[in-house]
Design a protein around this motif. Structure first.
Motif, short mmCIF file in Angstrom:
data_model
loop_
_atom_site.label_atom_id
_atom_site.label_comp_id
_atom_site.label_asym_id
_atom_site.label_seq_id
_atom_site.Cartn_x
_atom_site.Cartn_y
_atom_site.Cartn_z
N PHE A 209 0.83 -1.21 0.00
CA PHE A 209 0.00 0.00 0.00
C PHE A 209 0.86 1.26 0.00
CE2 PHE A 209 -3.79 -2.48 1.31
CZ PHE A 209 -4.73 -1.87 0.49
N ARG A 210 1.90 1.27 0.83
CA ARG A 210 2.74 2.47 0.91
C ARG A 210 3.51 2.69 -0.39
NH1 ARG A 210 5.26 3.98 6.60
NH2 ARG A 210 5.18 5.95 5.48
N GLY A 211 3.85 1.59 -1.07
CA GLY A 211 4.48 1.71 -2.38
C GLY A 211 3.53 2.34 -3.39
N ILE A 212 2.26 1.95 -3.33
CA ILE A 212 1.24 2.54 -4.21
C ILE A 212 1.08 4.03 -3.91
CG2 ILE A 212 -1.22 2.55 -4.78
CD1 ILE A 212 -1.19 -0.50 -4.21
N PHE A 213 1.03 4.37 -2.61
CA PHE A 213 0.88 5.78 -2.24
C PHE A 213 2.05 6.62 -2.77
CE2 PHE A 213 -1.34 4.11 1.84
CZ PHE A 213 -2.47 3.79 1.10
N LYS A 214 3.26 6.09 -2.64
CA LYS A 214 4.44 6.83 -3.12
C LYS A 214 4.37 7.04 -4.63
CE LYS A 214 7.69 5.37 0.49
NZ LYS A 214 8.89 4.55 0.80
N LYS A 215 3.91 6.00 -5.33
CA LYS A 215 3.80 6.09 -6.79
C LYS A 215 2.82 7.20 -7.18
CE LYS A 215 5.41 3.75 -10.40
NZ LYS A 215 6.85 3.50 -10.63
N ILE A 216 1.70 7.26 -6.45
CA ILE A 216 0.70 8.30 -6.72
C ILE A 216 1.27 9.68 -6.44
CG2 ILE A 216 -1.51 9.25 -5.94
CD1 ILE A 216 -2.40 6.34 -5.39
#
Length: 238
Positions: free
Chosen positions: A228-235
């Motif tokens: 999830f945190r990887g997705i947030f960083k990507k966004i």
């Protein structure tokens, strides 16, 4: 008593030193020794020690914190005690059912914290929302207020009763379990989620609260949190 070492009782903003001492005594009678105090009032005062009646070591070894988040940082499951009905979607357990869950988790090496609020005000709504489960002790509708030490005694008894059952029956639980993330990692993920929603102009406190409740009801693993945190960083980097 190894299975009891993963269990901590948390007293939040306890105003009377005597209640801290009496709570320590209640814990000791049920072989629970991990006491956490958040902004306590004179936990080693003469009256606290006198009311502990032989449980002074629990008071001396108690961990003291300035805020509840730091107190819960390494805990896996959080139980909050309440004298009134709350409406935040957590499952409300009886003391007996909470004892069963807590011992089940302890046998799987999953730490639990049971939070007891201030004598007068109990737990705030904000504190309640940090909990995976709530515990409500049945009382008469005419007078539902329990002394803090009495509440600690009842919950501690139910935990110890379930512990004795597992020892008597030589019950063993498969240790090959999914390792859920601790409270601090979940909190940081929720904060990251909140910041990401703000960057998308999609933030509202209600959305964050609902998502927090979802993750409390469905505790994520470290791996899921990292995804999830990887997705947030990507966004955020777009």
């Amino acid at each position: 008593m190894d299975n009891l070492n993963s269990i901590s009782l948390v007293l939040l903003n306890t105003s009377h030193p005597g209640n801290i001492g009496a709570a320590a005594r209640s814990m000791k009678t049920m072989a629970i020794e991990n006491l956490i105090l958040v902004q306590p009032n004179k936990p080693l005062s003469p009256i606290a020690i006198a009311r502990s009646s032989g449980a002074k070591r629990i008071l001396e070894n108690a961990k003291i914190y300035d805020n509840i988040n730091d107190a819960l940082t390494d805990k896996k499951y959080i139980f909050g005690t309440t004298a009134r009905n709350r409406y935040f979607n957590q499952k409300i357990l009886s003391p007996q059912d909470s004892g069963k869950k807590i011992i089940k988790y302890s046998m799987q090496d999953l730490s639990s914290a049971i939070i007891f609020g201030n004598e007068r005000t109990g737990l705030s709504n904000e504190d309640v929302q940090k909990c995976h489960y709530l515990i409500k002790i049945p009382t008469t509708d005419n007078f539902s207020s329990l002394n803090l030490a009495s509440a600690v005694q009842i919950i501690s008894y139910e935990i110890y009763k379930q512990y004795l059952k597992t020892q008597k029956n030589n019950r063993k639980i498969d240790k090959k379990i999914i390792e859920i993330a601790d409270y601090s990692k979940l909190t940081k993920m929720i904060e990251h989620l909140q910041n990401t929603l703000k960057s998308l102009n999609f933030y509202s406190p209600q959305i964050t609260q609902k998502l927090q409740r979802y993750f409390l009801q469905n505790p994520p693993t470290d791996e899921i949190i990292n995804i999830f945190r990887g997705i947030f960083k990507k966004i955020e980097n777009k």
